[in-house]
Design a protein around this motif. Sequence first.
Motif, PDB file in Angstrom:
ATOM      1  N   PRO A 189       0.839  -1.253   0.082  1.00 51.23           N
ATOM      2  CA  PRO A 189       0.217  -0.007  -0.127  1.00 51.23           C
ATOM      3  C   PRO A 189       0.977   0.980   0.054  1.00 51.23           C
ATOM      4  O   PRO A 189       1.788   1.237   1.042  1.00 51.23           O
ATOM      5  CB  PRO A 189      -0.723   0.100   1.280  1.00 51.23           C
ATOM      6  CG  PRO A 189      -0.748  -1.349   1.670  1.00 51.23           C
ATOM      7  CD  PRO A 189       0.586  -1.880   1.331  1.00 51.23           C
ATOM      8  N   GLY A 190       0.496   2.352  -0.767  1.00 53.51           N
ATOM      9  CA  GLY A 190       1.134   3.442  -0.934  1.00 53.51           C
ATOM     10  C   GLY A 190       2.666   3.375  -1.868  1.00 53.51           C
ATOM     11  O   GLY A 190       3.128   4.444  -2.211  1.00 53.51           O
ATOM     12  N   ASN A 191       2.702   2.344  -2.595  1.00 50.74           N
ATOM     13  CA  ASN A 191       3.921   2.228  -3.465  1.00 50.74           C
ATOM     14  C   ASN A 191       3.158   2.551  -4.777  1.00 50.74           C
ATOM     15  O   ASN A 191       2.153   2.462  -5.076  1.00 50.74           O
ATOM     16  CB  ASN A 191       4.464   0.715  -3.596  1.00 50.74           C
ATOM     17  CG  ASN A 191       5.380   0.286  -4.537  1.00 50.74           C
ATOM     18  OD1 ASN A 191       5.390   0.667  -5.750  1.00 50.74           O
ATOM     19  ND2 ASN A 191       6.533   0.026  -3.941  1.00 50.74           N
ATOM     20  N   PRO A 192       4.188   3.429  -5.545  1.00 55.63           N
ATOM     21  CA  PRO A 192       3.825   3.778  -6.821  1.00 55.63           C
ATOM     22  C   PRO A 192       3.132   2.718  -7.642  1.00 55.63           C
ATOM     23  O   PRO A 192       2.389   3.119  -8.386  1.00 55.63           O
ATOM     24  CB  PRO A 192       5.200   4.547  -7.361  1.00 55.63           C
ATOM     25  CG  PRO A 192       5.906   4.612  -6.343  1.00 55.63           C
ATOM     26  CD  PRO A 192       5.547   3.752  -5.323  1.00 55.63           C
ATOM     27  N   ASN A 193       3.473   1.603  -7.589  1.00 53.07           N
ATOM     28  CA  ASN A 193       2.987   0.430  -8.385  1.00 53.07           C
ATOM     29  C   ASN A 193       1.919  -0.112  -7.799  1.00 53.07           C
ATOM     30  O   ASN A 193       1.595  -1.433  -8.281  1.00 53.07           O
ATOM     31  CB  ASN A 193       4.156  -0.428  -8.642  1.00 53.07           C
ATOM     32  CG  ASN A 193       5.177   0.186  -9.753  1.00 53.07           C
ATOM     33  OD1 ASN A 193       4.779   0.970 -10.966  1.00 53.07           O
ATOM     34  ND2 ASN A 193       6.398   0.299  -9.625  1.00 53.07           N
ATOM     35  N   PHE A 194       1.325   0.470  -6.696  1.00 51.08           N
ATOM     36  CA  PHE A 194       0.340  -0.541  -5.998  1.00 51.08           C
ATOM     37  C   PHE A 194      -0.816  -0.837  -6.958  1.00 51.08           C
ATOM     38  O   PHE A 194      -1.577   0.105  -7.531  1.00 51.08           O
ATOM     39  CB  PHE A 194      -0.041   0.206  -4.685  1.00 51.08           C
ATOM     40  CG  PHE A 194      -1.238  -0.396  -3.805  1.00 51.08           C
ATOM     41  CD1 PHE A 194      -2.446   0.161  -3.921  1.00 51.08           C
ATOM     42  CD2 PHE A 194      -0.814  -1.752  -3.396  1.00 51.08           C
ATOM     43  CE1 PHE A 194      -3.433  -0.670  -3.134  1.00 51.08           C
ATOM     44  CE2 PHE A 194      -1.849  -2.112  -2.623  1.00 51.08           C
ATOM     45  CZ  PHE A 194      -3.161  -1.744  -2.611  1.00 51.08           C
ATOM     46  N   GLY A 195      -1.203  -2.186  -6.799  1.00 49.51           N
ATOM     47  CA  GLY A 195      -2.361  -2.394  -7.685  1.00 49.51           C
ATOM     48  C   GLY A 195      -2.113  -2.504  -9.421  1.00 49.51           C
ATOM     49  O   GLY A 195      -2.790  -2.764 -10.183  1.00 49.51           O
ATOM     50  N   LYS A 196      -0.822  -2.329  -9.681  1.00 47.94           N
ATOM     51  CA  LYS A 196      -0.362  -2.374 -11.018  1.00 47.94           C
ATOM     52  C   LYS A 196       0.528  -3.361 -11.625  1.00 47.94           C
ATOM     53  O   LYS A 196       1.168  -3.741 -10.747  1.00 47.94           O
ATOM     54  CB  LYS A 196       0.177  -0.859 -11.562  1.00 47.94           C
ATOM     55  CG  LYS A 196      -0.540   0.501 -11.318  1.00 47.94           C
ATOM     56  CD  LYS A 196      -0.069   1.548 -12.102  1.00 47.94           C
ATOM     57  CE  LYS A 196      -0.193   2.940 -11.283  1.00 47.94           C
ATOM     58  NZ  LYS A 196       0.868   3.624 -11.053  1.00 47.94           N
ATOM     59  N   ALA A 197       0.350  -3.705 -12.560  1.00 50.80           N
ATOM     60  CA  ALA A 197       1.453  -4.671 -13.390  1.00 50.80           C
ATOM     61  C   ALA A 197       2.616  -3.930 -13.882  1.00 50.80           C
ATOM     62  O   ALA A 197       2.256  -3.135 -14.421  1.00 50.80           O
ATOM     63  CB  ALA A 197       0.773  -5.686 -14.355  1.00 50.80           C
ATOM     64  N   THR A 198       3.534  -4.572 -13.729  1.00 49.13           N
ATOM     65  CA  THR A 198       4.751  -3.752 -14.478  1.00 49.13           C
ATOM     66  C   THR A 198       5.434  -4.730 -15.399  1.00 49.13           C
ATOM     67  O   THR A 198       5.462  -6.015 -15.104  1.00 49.13           O
ATOM     68  CB  THR A 198       5.770  -3.474 -13.080  1.00 49.13           C
ATOM     69  OG1 THR A 198       5.952  -4.394 -12.352  1.00 49.13           O
ATOM     70  CG2 THR A 198       5.541  -2.389 -12.462  1.00 49.13           C
TER      71      THR A 198
END
Lengths: 487, 1008
Positions: free
Chosen positions: B265-274
Amino acid sequence: MRKIFSILTIGSLTILTGCVNGDEDFNNNQSQPYEVPSELLFTNAQKELMDQMETPSVNLNVFRFFQHYLATTIYRNDARFNFTGTRKVPDNMWLALYTDVLGNLNETKKVIAGEVKPTATSQAAWEKQQANKLAIVNLLEIYTYQVLVDSFGNVPYTEAAKPESIVLPKYDDAKTIYENLISRLNTIVATLDSGYSSFETGDNIYNGDVGEWIIFANSLKLKIGINLADVNPTLAKQTVESAYASGVMLTNAENSLFKYDATSPNFNRLYAEVIASNRNDFVAEEGIVDVMNDLNDPRRPFYFTEVSGGGYVGGTVGLTNTYSANSHIGDALLPASKPGLLFDAAEVNFYLAEAAARGYTVGSSAQQYYQNAIERSMQQWGVSSAAIATYLANPNVVYSAANWKQKIGQQAWIAMYNRGFESWNFYRRLDYPVLTAPNAIPAADGKVPTRLTYPINEQTVNGANWSTASSAIGGDKLSTKVFWDVN
Amino acid sequence: MKKLTSGILLVVMSSSFIVANAQQTKPSDTLKTQEIEGVVVTALGIKREKKSLGYSSQTLDAEKVNSVPTNNFINNLSGKVAGMEIKNNGNFGGSSNIVLRGTKSITGDNQALIVLDGVPIISGNLNSSDASRGRDGFDFGNATADIDPNNIESINVLKGAAATALYGSMAANGAVIITTKKGKKSKSLGLTLNSTVSVGEIDRSTFPKYQKQYGAGYSGEDSFFNEDVNGDGTVDILAPTGDDASYGAAFNPNLMVYQWNSFVPGNPNFGKATPWVAAKNDPSKFFQKSLSFVNSFNLNGGDESNTYNLTFTNNYETGILPNSRLNKNMLSGNYSRKFNDKFTARTFLTFNDQTTVGRNSVGYGDNIMTGFRQWWPINVDILELRDEFFRTNQNYTWNMNAPLDGDLSAAFWNNPYWDRYKNYSSDDKTRLIAGAELSYDVTDKFNILGRATIDYTNSKQEIRKAVGSHAEEFGLAQADETSGYWVFDDNLVRQTYDIIGRYNLNISDKFNAIFVGGGQFFDQHQRSMENSTTGGLIIPDLYTIGNSRAYFPPIEGNIRGQKAGIYAQASFDFDKFLFLEGTIRNDTSSALPKANNNYTYYSLGSSFVFSELLKSSWLNFGKVRLSYAEVGNDMPFGRSGFFSNRGTVNGTPMADISTTYVDFNNLKPERQKSWEVGLETSMFKRRVTLDLSLYKTNTSDLLFSVPQSPSTAYSFSLINAGETENKGIEVSLGIVPLKSTDFQWDINLNWARNRNIVKSLNQGRENLQLASFQETSLNATIGQPYGTFRGTGFVYDSNGNKVVDDDGYYLVASDKVLGNIQPDWIGGVYNTFRYKNISLGFLIDVRQGGSVYSLDQSYGGLTGIYEYSAGLNDLGNPIRNTLENGGGVILTGVKQDGTPNDIRIDASYAGGAFGTDAGVPQEAFVYDASYVKLREAKLSYSLPSDLLRNTFIKGMTLSLLGQNLWIIHKNLPDADPEAGTSSGNIQGFQSGVMPTTRIYSFNVKLDF
C-alpha cells in the motif's frame, strides 16, 4: 645482603609454583552442574523421543512423505528421498535417537544406580521402586532401538553407548537385536510391580503409574513381535500371544500421551514447525486425500483443511505444490499444547486384528479388532458414534478375511495419519496400500524407500563398521529391505 | 620434577647475580656486526643481539606495523613476515587468524601468543562456537584489535618453540612480541599528531555478477501464477513472490506482471502490473561507501630520570553495510623513573573502549549475504526495497507468502533494510591492561625485575530481532522466533606476576655467560551470562530479557584458572661468533587433572657466525643456527562435559548430557617437539640479506574434541587424540637493487611453505571430522594434511574425464577427498622506492594452493542466480528452454562407454542441471583458493626541514594509502577466497560471505 636476596628469591619462586590451586573442582565451571538428578534426564529423553517421532520437520522425520500423507510446497528434496544432499535426514535422526534419547536414558540409569535410599522408605520398597524405574527407562530404550532397527537395519546395539571404552561401535545383526529386545521385555514385564511406586516426578507420560507402564510394555512386545510374523512365525506367535495375555493397550484411556506446553519453546512439534515458524511448507497429499474422499471418511475435517470452494484436495509428493490450491494440515493437529502420541489403542487393535488374521490366539476375531481399531481412531478425534457406524457399514470398509492384508493395510494407513513411522511399518509388512514413488530420485529405484540409508557421517567417523554392516544387509541403499520385510 | 628444577635454580641463583648489559665495548668489526644484526626484543622483554639467537625471528618496525589504518593492526602484518598467515575474514570489525608455521594443534588455539611489553595478553576471539564453526552468528572480533598501532614501536615475531620456550605452553604456536613506544629525552615538544581519513567501496569482483535474463521462480516458464489479480474477470500474471530463486520465466519487457510492489500500500506501483525485466539496481547497490577517521595524539619525552609516552587514538568508522559503525577510543602510555643508579620503576597502561553497531551476520542462517548470493530474484530492485522501508518503517519484503490471499508476511527473507536497521547486533567492549614493574640492579652484573599486571575485559554483545520479522532459529532455545533479544555479558580478569633475575657472568673478552631465571604466576577469572528471550517480545521495540513471552534458562559461566611457571636460561658466548643457549621450564596448570598438571620441557639452541672466521669482502655477515625445543601445552580453563539445563516441559525440569564425552582425569598435556635450522647472511655491503629457516614440528597427545559416531551416545570425545607433524621452509630476502644518495629501491620478499600431516590418531580412529557443513565436511585424516574436505565427487575414467550416466548426469562417488585448506605456499613482496623526501611502497601478497568450498556457488547454481546457468547452449538456444524447444545442456565428460557425452539434460527448472540438488557432485564447488593481491600501497611525502624551519612543526608527512586495491588473480568466482566466517581452525568454507572493501586513505602526520 646477598644471602637474604637469594633466600627471598628462592622463597618467592617456591611459593609461586605451589600457588596453583589443587582443589578437585577448581577447574569446574562453577555455574554449571556436573551432576543432575535422574528425573531431569529422563524427562528430557522422553521429550526428545516424542519430538523425533512426531515432528514434521524435513530435517528429521520424512515418513509422512513415504506414506503419501504430506507433500511439500517448494523444497522437494526430502519428498524425493534425497537424503545425502543438503538435509541429511538419516544423520539427524540417528543423532537425535542415539545421543539425545539413548544417551540421556543411559545416563538416567547410571544416576538411578547411585541413588541413596531416603530414610523414610523401607529397604524392600526402595529396591522395588528403583527396579521399577530402571525397567521403565529400559522400556523407552527398547522402544528407541526398535525404531532404529526398523529404520536402518543392522545398527550398533551391544557396543553402543559405551563411550568410556568403545568409540567405534560395531553394528549388530538386526534379527539378533530383535530377539534380545523381546527377551528384555519379558524380564521387564516380570519385574514391573504395580504394588510399588516408580518415578515420583519426571515421568511426563504416565506420571509414574506402573500399571500403565506394564500395559505399555506388553503393547511394545506385541509391536515388536508382530513384525516377525513373516520371517519367524513361531517366535512371532509366541510373543504376540503372551503379550496379549498380559494385557495390552485396548482403549484410548491407556494411550501414551506426552504433554507439551502451550508456550514456547516446548510446544507440540507440529505447532512449532507449522504455526510458530509461519512457514507454508506442507500440503496434504493426494494419496490419502483421494482415498478418504472416496470413503467419505469423517476424519477428514480433523486431518485436513478445506480448500476455498469446499472439499479436500491433495498435492503430489515430490513435486512443487501451490499452498493455496491444496488442503493443509488440519487445525485439530495444530494446538500448541496438543499432547504427542507415542503409542495408541488404534495402533494396538490393528496389530491384534492382523494377529488374529494370521491365526494367533488373541481373544477375539480379526474382524472385531479391525472394527475396534477404526472406532478407537475415530474416537480419538471425537467423531460421533453414528458417523462411525455409517463408516463401518460402507462395503469398501467392511472387513474381508480373504483380503485381510488389503483391508487392515488400508485402514491402518488412514488411522496412522499423524504417526508416519508406525504407518511405514504396517505398509512394509502388509504391502498395502500400494504406494508409488513417481518423483523419487534415481537412488530410490522408483519405490518408496524400505529403509533409510545409513548416516553419511558414519562413513567418516565409523567407516570400517559401516562398511561391514552395509555388506551384511545387502547394500546401504534405500531399496534394501530390513530383515523382517521379506516380501 | 618440581624438586629437581628447584635444585637447578638453587645452583644457579646462589652465586652473585649481576644485570646483563647488552652494551659492551668491543673491537670495531664486531661493532659493525652489531649494527648489522641489531638488538631485538625477545621473550620476557629481554633484549638480545639478534646474531646470538639460535632461532628464527623477524622484526617489523612501526612503519610497517602502522602502514595503513585498520581496526585491527594485526592485519597489517599479512605478507610481511615469512610463514605468518594472517587471515582477515572481511567481516566488519571482525577477527583475524594469526597462525605461524601451520596448524599444529587441532584444538581452537593455533593462534600465536600476543605479548605486550613482556606480558602475555588475552588475544583470542569472542565468537560463539556456532560462528566459529560456520553456522550462524556474528564475528565479534578478536582482542588484538584492542592494541593501538600508533603506540607500537616495533614487533618481533618469534616463530618457533625455541624462541618462546621462556613463555611456556602459551607460546607453543609462536609469539608476536610487541614493544610500545618509550619516552626519549629530546629537545622538541615530543607531540605527534596523526590523522587519517579513508573511504572504501566494494571490490566488484568479490560479489556476484547476476544473470539478467530470468526472474523469480523455481519452475522455469511455469513459475507464474495465472490468477485474476485485479478482479476484472481476465486472468493476469502474478510473479511467485514466495520463490526465493531466479529460475523463473524469461524476462520480456512487453509482459506485464503483478510483482511484490503491486501489493504494498502506498507504493507507486500498487495495484499495477509492471514490465517483466531485470531490476535496474541489483544487490551490489546495497553497499554504501565506508568512511573512517583515525586521529591519534602522541606525547613523548623525558629527561635523565623520567621518561614518558602517552598516546590517545580515536577511531570512528562506518562500514559498507547500511547502519554499521564503530567508535573506538584508546589511551595507552607508560612512565618510567630512574630513582638512582640501581632502581628503576615503570608503570604502563592500555585502555580501550569500543562500541560497534551493525556487524554483518556470518554463516548460513539469517544472513543477508546468503540471500544475495544464493536466494535472490533478479526482477527485484534493491533500491526500491530501501525506499519502501524508509517510507513505511515496516517489513514489506519482496518474498511475500501469498499476497493474493492478503498474506504479505515474509516466506523466508525479510526486506534487507529491515534486517539492517531493525535486526542489528551491537556490542560494547572495555579493556584495561595496566601494570607496574620495578627493576633493581643488585650489582652491575645482577638484576632483579618484579612485575605485576592486570588484564581486564568487560564486554556485552546484543542481537535484536524486531516484531514483524520472518521466523528463524533464535536464542538459547534455538526455536523458530519472529522476534527476540539475545545478550551476552562477559567479564574477564587476569592477574600476572613475574619475577626475573639476570646475571651476566662477563668472565673475559672471549667468553661470556648470561643466566636468567624466574617465575611467573597468573590467576584468571571469567564470569559470563548468556541470555535470550523465548517465544518473542511482548512489547515491540523493547529489547530486554524481562520482555520475554516465555522463559528459558540462561547459560551462566564462572571459570577460574591458575598457572605457575618457573624457568631458567643459560646463554654462552664464545668470542662473539659461537653462541649456545639452553632453557628449561616447568609449568603447573589448573586446566589439567591434578595427576597430570605439571610438566617440564627444555630447549637447546646454537648459532655460529661463520663470517667472523671467513672475513671476505662480499660477505658482511653470515650465521647458521640450529635449535631443538620441547613445549608442553594444556587446555583452556573450565572443565567441559557438564550437563545443560533444558528448561521445563509441563512444569517438569529437564537436563541434557553434554555433546562431548570427557574423561577428565585421564587427560594429559600435549607435547610439541621441534627442530629448526637456519641461515642468516648479509652480502654485498648489506645490499642483499637473506634469512632462511627449515623446521619440523611434531605435536603429540593433541587435546581435541574428536567427533565420533553418535551411537556412542556422544558426538565428541575430549581426549589426547593423536599426532600432527608440520614441516616447512621460510625465506626472507631483502635486496637493495639501486642505492644512491637521493634514491633507493628496496625489495623485501617473504616466502613460506608448510606441510602439515596427521601422523596418528588414538583409539583406533582413522579420521577426525573437524566440522560438518551443510555440504561437505572438514577433516583431519591419517596420512593427509589437516583440513581435508570430504564429500561427493566426480567419477573419472582412466584419462581423467568425468563420467556421466545413461541419462547424462554425472556419476557421483561418495566420501571422496575433495581438497584441502592448507596452501602450497604463501608469500609477499614489498617494494619501496625512496627519492629524497618522497617514498612509494606497495605490497603484493600471494597465496598459492589450498581449497575453499563455496556453498554460495552451489545454491546459487540451483537458484539460477549466476550467469553460467543462463545464456545459450551448443545449439545456440537458451540453456533454460525445455528440451523440446532445443534447450538443455550437455555436461562435459564421457559416457560410461568412453565416448564423449552427447546426452542433453533438462535445465528448464531449478535443480534440473545446476547445483548439488541436480546431482552435481560437491567436488564441483571446491575451488582453488590461490590469489595474488595488491594488498597495500603507500605514497608519502615528508616536507623538507628547511620548509618547516621557522614553524612550530618539527616534521610533517603527507601520505596517500590504499588497501585491497586489486585482486590481481583469483580462481574463486564472485567472492574473495580469504572471506570467511570467523578466525579459528574452521576455515575454507564460504556461505554468505562479505565482499572485500577497497579502501583509499589520506594521512597527515605532524611532529611538534
